[in-house]
Design an enzyme around this catalytic site. Sequence first.
Site, PDB file in Angstrom:
ATOM      1  N   ARG A   1      37.411  33.399  36.518  1.00  0.00           N
ATOM      2  CA  ARG A   1      37.004  34.399  35.355  1.00  0.00           C
ATOM      3  C   ARG A   1      36.722  33.622  34.045  1.00  0.00           C
ATOM      4  O   ARG A   1      37.704  32.895  33.739  1.00  0.00           O
ATOM      5  CB  ARG A   1      38.282  35.748  35.497  1.00  0.00           C
TER       6      ARG A   1
ATOM      7  N   HIS B   1      36.335  44.323  39.452  1.00  0.00           N
ATOM      8  CA  HIS B   1      36.440  44.871  38.253  1.00  0.00           C
ATOM      9  C   HIS B   1      35.054  45.055  37.335  1.00  0.00           C
ATOM     10  O   HIS B   1      34.145  44.587  37.804  1.00  0.00           O
ATOM     11  CB  HIS B   1      37.536  44.116  37.397  1.00  0.00           C
TER      12      HIS B   1
ATOM     13  N   GLU C   1      36.408  34.741  30.195  1.00  0.00           N
ATOM     14  CA  GLU C   1      36.429  35.762  29.217  1.00  0.00           C
ATOM     15  C   GLU C   1      36.369  35.527  27.894  1.00  0.00           C
ATOM     16  O   GLU C   1      37.147  34.897  27.436  1.00  0.00           O
ATOM     17  CB  GLU C   1      37.609  36.622  29.601  1.00  0.00           C
TER      18      GLU C   1
ATOM     19  N   ASP D   1      41.766  38.520  23.715  1.00  0.00           N
ATOM     20  CA  ASP D   1      41.830  38.496  25.313  1.00  0.00           C
ATOM     21  C   ASP D   1      40.965  37.691  25.746  1.00  0.00           C
ATOM     22  O   ASP D   1      39.767  37.472  25.919  1.00  0.00           O
ATOM     23  CB  ASP D   1      41.308  39.966  25.754  1.00  0.00           C
TER      24      ASP D   1
ATOM     25  N   HIS E   1      43.221  46.979  25.909  1.00  0.00           N
ATOM     26  CA  HIS E   1      42.013  47.863  26.599  1.00  0.00           C
ATOM     27  C   HIS E   1      41.890  48.936  25.414  1.00  0.00           C
ATOM     28  O   HIS E   1      42.629  49.811  25.399  1.00  0.00           O
ATOM     29  CB  HIS E   1      42.446  48.336  27.803  1.00  0.00           C
TER      30      HIS E   1
ATOM     31  N   HIS F   1      45.731  40.782  38.049  1.00  0.00           N
ATOM     32  CA  HIS F   1      46.786  40.980  37.197  1.00  0.00           C
ATOM     33  C   HIS F   1      48.116  40.236  37.532  1.00  0.00           C
ATOM     34  O   HIS F   1      49.287  40.773  37.414  1.00  0.00           O
ATOM     35  CB  HIS F   1      47.033  42.301  36.825  1.00  0.00           C
TER      36      HIS F   1
ATOM     37  N   GLU G   1      33.630  39.584  30.354  1.00  0.00           N
ATOM     38  CA  GLU G   1      34.732  38.804  31.276  1.00  0.00           C
ATOM     39  C   GLU G   1      34.401  38.951  32.980  1.00  0.00           C
ATOM     40  O   GLU G   1      35.009  39.754  33.628  1.00  0.00           O
ATOM     41  CB  GLU G   1      35.903  39.242  31.431  1.00  0.00           C
TER      42      GLU G   1
ATOM     43  N   ASP H   1      44.411  33.810  31.874  1.00  0.00           N
ATOM     44  CA  ASP H   1      44.091  35.374  31.178  1.00  0.00           C
ATOM     45  C   ASP H   1      45.318  35.585  30.031  1.00  0.00           C
ATOM     46  O   ASP H   1      46.128  36.192  30.454  1.00  0.00           O
ATOM     47  CB  ASP H   1      43.904  36.294  32.003  1.00  0.00           C
TER      48      ASP H   1
ATOM     49  N   TYR I   1      36.720  36.449  42.800  1.00  0.00           N
ATOM     50  CA  TYR I   1      38.028  35.853  43.525  1.00  0.00           C
ATOM     51  C   TYR I   1      37.651  36.202  45.016  1.00  0.00           C
ATOM     52  O   TYR I   1      37.411  36.948  45.641  1.00  0.00           O
ATOM     53  CB  TYR I   1      39.066  37.210  43.115  1.00  0.00           C
TER      54      TYR I   1
ATOM     55  N   HIS J   1      35.493  45.393  28.081  1.00  0.00           N
ATOM     56  CA  HIS J   1      36.249  46.616  27.485  1.00  0.00           C
ATOM     57  C   HIS J   1      36.576  46.520  26.121  1.00  0.00           C
ATOM     58  O   HIS J   1      36.395  45.297  25.394  1.00  0.00           O
ATOM     59  CB  HIS J   1      37.737  46.932  28.038  1.00  0.00           C
TER      60      HIS J   1
END
Length: 469
Positions: free
Chosen positions: A425, A375, A427, A303, A386, A275, A404, A292, A408, A379
Amino acid sequence: MKQFLLLFVFAFSFSTIQSQENLPTDYLSKEFHQERREAFRNLMPANSVAVVFSYPERVFSKDINYNYHQNPDMYYLTGYKEPDAVLLLFKENQTTGNDTYNEILFVRERNAAQETWTGRRLGVEGAKSKLGFKTAYNGKDFNAFAIDFKKFSQIIYDKIPTDVRNNKSGFDLAGLIETFKSKASITTENETVYQLFDKITSSLREIKTAEELELMRKTVKLSCVAHNEVMKAVGPDMSENEADGIHRYIHKHYGAEDEGYPLIVGAGANGCILHYGDNNATKMDNQLLLMDVGSEYHGYSADVTRTIPANGKFSPEQKAIYELVYEAQEEVFKICKEGTPFQDLNKKAREVITAGLIKLGIITDPKDVRIYYPHSCSHFLGLDVHDKGNYMSTLKENMIFTVEPGIYIPANSKCDKKWWNIGVRIEDDILITKGSYENLSAESPRKWQEIEALAKQKSTFNEMKFPKI
């Protein structure tokens, strides 16, 4: 002088009504919100009342607030976008004097002087005419309103905000909350009540209506346009902040009020921070850029994540990790259909990534997959990025959720350093349809070949010239 002031107030009130022109025409209808309240009421137990508060305002700097963001449940059930409000929903009809009702909305009172500074308010009449409420009052009327909460078998409400400013009026949000607690004799938290409220709202919001689907398609589509434009505009000398700004500009161009969450635009090592939000690296160099970013359009959030090479071409190591994440996503798509347990989405993604990391020699023990894929895969998505929904259920038609997977590998990881600072990532936003699924974000390319091809195109943002400062 008194006549002049009255004339001014009348003229201001008239002008605020007349000046609301050129507004979007695709907001959720008042009929949508009315139907949602009825759906909520149908899930309430007998002889119960539900209480929903607006969200509090937040301080940005000293005496300046952040742009206000409504409690999604309040917006879902009413369409009301202002603070200092409370909604009461009753399972059965109630009678007070000659009035019969099954819902009441208490709103922020109109105030000509305040509206000059902070914008128009709906007020009681607006709540009736614009939102369709037959029974609405100013917040200051809540304290004296004749309602005996003790007669109900159950009072349903969400967690009540505690960090609320109090202007001592008695009818701001703090006053409304204290009035409710006093009338209902609430002194301690009740997790059972919270769970019932969440169960009802989750069961409603996890299945999108036709009106919601229109807005979700719009917010996802315009987010894809923004991602694609950055793919064309990006270069090794671009800053993270510039890429951030392109997203924001395109969102605004298409009418999105905001972003659904703080933008994550991270190059290289920054892309390995899940994040990351600083978005302040001045150059991307020849690293991967993980974006993202999703818009919020009329309350509904996209998202979407894309990971692209800042120089327009994946290195062998970048490509290897990217293809593994892409493969995991493709395998998850295959089980995106009605009846699949929601938890199986992440199980499938983790299975593919684990096998791939072992094959690349990045891990040897399957348990270590959590180091590089920390993660979950999916979601729910909607009014909250979320969003509410039952994560222990199976997939159903008109659910929308993300897929997603990601990998990393920060510097100093226990693997060959050639993999360090690669973060990927991908998504996408998935709608479950009858017997299948639809990728709402398919307009933004995912295949590495398509990304490299798009990167060769020029963006209008490449032609923009600004003076040096």
